[in-house]
Motif scaffolding. Structure first.
Motif, PDB file in Angstrom:
ATOM      1  N   THR A   1     -28.791 -20.930 -12.850  1.00  0.00           N
ATOM      2  CA  THR A   1     -29.993 -20.405 -12.161  1.00  0.00           C
ATOM      3  C   THR A   1     -30.895 -21.513 -11.613  1.00  0.00           C
ATOM      4  O   THR A   1     -31.946 -21.239 -11.070  1.00  0.00           O
ATOM      5  CB  THR A   1     -30.816 -19.536 -13.142  1.00  0.00           C
ATOM      6  N   ILE A   2     -30.464 -22.772 -11.763  1.00  0.00           N
ATOM      7  CA  ILE A   2     -31.295 -23.880 -11.272  1.00  0.00           C
ATOM      8  C   ILE A   2     -31.276 -23.886  -9.746  1.00  0.00           C
ATOM      9  O   ILE A   2     -30.218 -23.926  -9.117  1.00  0.00           O
ATOM     10  CB  ILE A   2     -30.809 -25.229 -11.834  1.00  0.00           C
ATOM     11  N   GLU A   3     -32.465 -23.801  -9.164  1.00  0.00           N
ATOM     12  CA  GLU A   3     -32.584 -23.820  -7.694  1.00  0.00           C
ATOM     13  C   GLU A   3     -33.150 -25.152  -7.216  1.00  0.00           C
ATOM     14  O   GLU A   3     -32.979 -25.559  -6.086  1.00  0.00           O
ATOM     15  CB  GLU A   3     -33.557 -22.693  -7.273  1.00  0.00           C
ATOM     16  N   ARG A   4     -33.879 -25.845  -8.131  1.00  0.00           N
ATOM     17  CA  ARG A   4     -34.699 -26.986  -7.660  1.00  0.00           C
ATOM     18  C   ARG A   4     -33.874 -28.248  -7.469  1.00  0.00           C
ATOM     19  O   ARG A   4     -34.308 -29.202  -6.839  1.00  0.00           O
ATOM     20  CB  ARG A   4     -35.823 -27.256  -8.677  1.00  0.00           C
ATOM     21  N   ALA A   5     -32.690 -28.297  -8.067  1.00  0.00           N
ATOM     22  CA  ALA A   5     -31.912 -29.550  -8.024  1.00  0.00           C
ATOM     23  C   ALA A   5     -30.532 -29.266  -7.444  1.00  0.00           C
ATOM     24  O   ALA A   5     -30.084 -28.112  -7.398  1.00  0.00           O
ATOM     25  CB  ALA A   5     -31.781 -30.120  -9.434  1.00  0.00           C
ATOM     26  N   SER A   6     -29.879 -30.318  -7.019  1.00  0.00           N
ATOM     27  CA  SER A   6     -28.539 -30.167  -6.424  1.00  0.00           C
ATOM     28  C   SER A   6     -27.457 -30.719  -7.333  1.00  0.00           C
ATOM     29  O   SER A   6     -26.314 -30.279  -7.276  1.00  0.00           O
ATOM     30  CB  SER A   6     -28.507 -30.898  -5.079  1.00  0.00           C
ATOM     31  N   VAL A   7     -27.831 -31.710  -8.163  1.00  0.00           N
ATOM     32  CA  VAL A   7     -26.889 -32.279  -9.124  1.00  0.00           C
ATOM     33  C   VAL A   7     -27.633 -32.351 -10.455  1.00  0.00           C
ATOM     34  O   VAL A   7     -28.760 -32.843 -10.504  1.00  0.00           O
ATOM     35  CB  VAL A   7     -26.428 -33.695  -8.713  1.00  0.00           C
ATOM     36  N   ILE A   8     -27.036 -31.812 -11.488  1.00  0.00           N
ATOM     37  CA  ILE A   8     -27.747 -31.764 -12.778  1.00  0.00           C
ATOM     38  C   ILE A   8     -26.955 -32.418 -13.900  1.00  0.00           C
ATOM     39  O   ILE A   8     -25.722 -32.528 -13.831  1.00  0.00           O
ATOM     40  CB  ILE A   8     -28.051 -30.296 -13.195  1.00  0.00           C
ATOM     41  N   ALA A   9     -27.695 -32.832 -14.911  1.00  0.00           N
ATOM     42  CA  ALA A   9     -27.120 -33.311 -16.168  1.00  0.00           C
ATOM     43  C   ALA A   9     -27.023 -32.126 -17.103  1.00  0.00           C
ATOM     44  O   ALA A   9     -27.955 -31.312 -17.182  1.00  0.00           O
ATOM     45  CB  ALA A   9     -28.022 -34.380 -16.774  1.00  0.00           C
ATOM     46  N   VAL A  10     -25.888 -31.985 -17.749  1.00  0.00           N
ATOM     47  CA  VAL A  10     -25.661 -30.903 -18.713  1.00  0.00           C
ATOM     48  C   VAL A  10     -25.452 -31.547 -20.080  1.00  0.00           C
ATOM     49  O   VAL A  10     -24.626 -32.464 -20.219  1.00  0.00           O
ATOM     50  CB  VAL A  10     -24.421 -30.064 -18.321  1.00  0.00           C
ATOM     51  N   HIS A  11     -26.199 -31.100 -21.073  1.00  0.00           N
ATOM     52  CA  HIS A  11     -26.078 -31.718 -22.407  1.00  0.00           C
ATOM     53  C   HIS A  11     -25.444 -30.770 -23.415  1.00  0.00           C
ATOM     54  O   HIS A  11     -25.098 -31.188 -24.510  1.00  0.00           O
ATOM     55  CB  HIS A  11     -27.478 -32.130 -22.920  1.00  0.00           C
ATOM     56  N   ASP A  12     -25.327 -29.502 -23.014  1.00  0.00           N
ATOM     57  CA  ASP A  12     -24.927 -28.493 -24.018  1.00  0.00           C
ATOM     58  C   ASP A  12     -23.747 -27.667 -23.540  1.00  0.00           C
ATOM     59  O   ASP A  12     -23.712 -26.447 -23.695  1.00  0.00           O
ATOM     60  CB  ASP A  12     -26.126 -27.580 -24.324  1.00  0.00           C
ATOM     61  N   SER A  13     -22.764 -28.342 -22.952  1.00  0.00           N
ATOM     62  CA  SER A  13     -21.608 -27.587 -22.458  1.00  0.00           C
ATOM     63  C   SER A  13     -20.841 -26.959 -23.621  1.00  0.00           C
ATOM     64  O   SER A  13     -20.483 -27.668 -24.586  1.00  0.00           O
ATOM     65  CB  SER A  13     -20.655 -28.522 -21.692  1.00  0.00           C
ATOM     66  N   PRO A  14     -20.565 -25.665 -23.549  1.00  0.00           N
ATOM     67  CA  PRO A  14     -19.735 -25.052 -24.597  1.00  0.00           C
ATOM     68  C   PRO A  14     -18.271 -25.497 -24.511  1.00  0.00           C
ATOM     69  O   PRO A  14     -17.518 -25.391 -25.463  1.00  0.00           O
ATOM     70  CB  PRO A  14     -19.878 -23.552 -24.337  1.00  0.00           C
ATOM     71  N   LYS A  15     -17.900 -26.008 -23.334  1.00  0.00           N
ATOM     72  CA  LYS A  15     -16.550 -26.549 -23.162  1.00  0.00           C
ATOM     73  C   LYS A  15     -16.645 -28.059 -23.330  1.00  0.00           C
ATOM     74  O   LYS A  15     -17.400 -28.718 -22.610  1.00  0.00           O
ATOM     75  CB  LYS A  15     -15.979 -26.193 -21.782  1.00  0.00           C
ATOM     76  N   PRO A  16     -15.941 -28.652 -24.263  1.00  0.00           N
ATOM     77  CA  PRO A  16     -16.092 -30.084 -24.522  1.00  0.00           C
ATOM     78  C   PRO A  16     -15.683 -30.926 -23.310  1.00  0.00           C
ATOM     79  O   PRO A  16     -14.833 -30.485 -22.510  1.00  0.00           O
ATOM     80  CB  PRO A  16     -15.146 -30.349 -25.716  1.00  0.00           C
ATOM     81  N   PRO A  17     -16.262 -32.071 -23.130  1.00  0.00           N
ATOM     82  CA  PRO A  17     -17.354 -32.611 -23.943  1.00  0.00           C
ATOM     83  C   PRO A  17     -18.687 -31.970 -23.587  1.00  0.00           C
ATOM     84  O   PRO A  17     -18.842 -31.435 -22.475  1.00  0.00           O
ATOM     85  CB  PRO A  17     -17.330 -34.094 -23.560  1.00  0.00           C
ATOM     86  N   PRO A  18     -19.651 -32.051 -24.535  1.00  0.00           N
ATOM     87  CA  PRO A  18     -20.944 -31.399 -24.297  1.00  0.00           C
ATOM     88  C   PRO A  18     -21.727 -31.999 -23.136  1.00  0.00           C
ATOM     89  O   PRO A  18     -22.486 -31.295 -22.469  1.00  0.00           O
ATOM     90  CB  PRO A  18     -21.694 -31.591 -25.618  1.00  0.00           C
ATOM     91  N   GLY A  19     -21.486 -33.299 -22.895  1.00  0.00           N
ATOM     92  CA  GLY A  19     -22.201 -33.965 -21.804  1.00  0.00           C
ATOM     93  C   GLY A  19     -21.409 -33.872 -20.515  1.00  0.00           C
ATOM     94  O   GLY A  19     -20.220 -34.216 -20.483  1.00  0.00           O
ATOM     95  N   ARG A  20     -22.073 -33.372 -19.469  1.00  0.00           N
ATOM     96  CA  ARG A  20     -21.390 -33.240 -18.180  1.00  0.00           C
ATOM     97  C   ARG A  20     -22.377 -33.440 -17.029  1.00  0.00           C
ATOM     98  O   ARG A  20     -23.577 -33.462 -17.230  1.00  0.00           O
ATOM     99  CB  ARG A  20     -20.767 -31.839 -18.058  1.00  0.00           C
TER     100      ARG A  20
END
Ligand SMILES: O=C(O)[C@H](O)[C@@H](O)[C@H](O)[C@H](O)COP(=O)(O)O
Length: 276
Positions: free
Chosen positions: A165-184
């Protein structure tokens, strides 16, 4: 021309990968002839990589002027450069190492051993995209590949997380991915939807419920694949197992007939095989 979503069913994942590879190479040659250049977004995941392998093994592979192609990724796993689980590593082994594409045309995400934080890596990738935008805000992606998870995730945009649902950014950092690895790292839906063509590639019965929901009107917050829509085309390339819950009306007549289709119903003139 329609931007309606279309589902192309194939008997199995190997045929699916081969058919997508053939379509991709044909379309890419046309795009380069028409536009002079093509920006393509790759996906991670087993089906996405199988497609790249099929492209690499295609007789038409070297008919592409790869120097006119720029490769990006829809997402990346936050791992050291060269790690076997990075989408970039797998794409290089599957295709990039086998084609004459200039190294500066391959735009990999930063890696976890680059000495920067995840948020900085997202900023850097957005800067790289903007630097290749040909005067626009971002490049126009001619074809964007997306795998789809059993939960309906695309790239690294997962249900029950803020990413879709993020509209404000085009590329984001993900820290809590349910699919490993958590960082994406991931492109967001607004950027993905700038793609002219979005080609989703999925196989297996475990994908059927998410695909059915995505096509039946689920919200992209709940089923991110529902939010994948190209400005010109959106095509779901699926195997028969993944198509089990797809509304019949959305299944395009293909060279492959499922038991559900009555061949007498097909009017070939109403469907253009190049319509992707
Ligand atoms: O980094 C990743 O894991 C991918 O980008 C992810 O979005 C993948 O495409 C889907 O999880 C489908 O993966 P499969 O094709 O293996 O089911």
């Amino acid at each position: 021309m329609t931007t309606d979503r279309r589902v192309l069913v194939h008997p199995d994942r190997s045929t699916l990968a081969g058919a997508v590879a053939a379509r991709f190479l044909t379309k890419l040659v046309d795009l380069i002839e028409d536009e002079g250049r093509a920006h393509v977004v790759l996906t991670g995941g087993s089906v996405g990589i199988e497609v790249l392998e099929a492209i690499a093994h295609s007789p038409g592979r070297d008919s592409v002027a790869w120097s006119a192609v720029h490769l990006w990724w829809g997402d990346e796993r936050w791992l050291p450069r060269g790690d076997a689980d990075r989408n970039e590593t797998q794409a290089r082994h599957a295709l990039i190492d086998h084609i004459a594409i200039p190294p500066h045309n391959v735009h990999a995400f930063p890696a976890s051993d680059d000495g920067i934080e995840l948020e900085q890596a997202a900023e850097r990738y957005e800067e790289a995209l903007r630097a290749h935008a040909d005067g626009a805000e971002f490049p126009t992606f001619a074809i964007t590949f997306l795998g789809v998870g059993p939960d309906g995730h695309i790239a690294s945009l997962f249900p029950d997380r803020e990413g879709p649902t993020i509209e404000r950014a085009s590329v984001i950092a993900v820290h809590d991915s349910p699919k490993p690895p958590p960082g994406r790292l991931s492109l967001t839906l607004p950027l993905l939807r700038r793609s002219e063509r979005i080609w989703l590639v999925l196989a297996g019965a475990d994908k059927a419920p998410a695909l059915g929901l995505a096509l039946a009107g689920a919200s992209f917050a709940d089923v991110p694949a529902a939010g994948a829509k190209g400005t010109k085309r959106t095509v779901f390339f699926v195997d028969e197992d993944a198509s089990a819950e797809v509304p019949e009306a959305l299944i395009a007549p293909t060279s492959y007939w499922t038991g559900a289709m009555d061949q007498s119903d097909w009017q070939p003139e109403t469907w253009r095989p190049t319509d992707t």
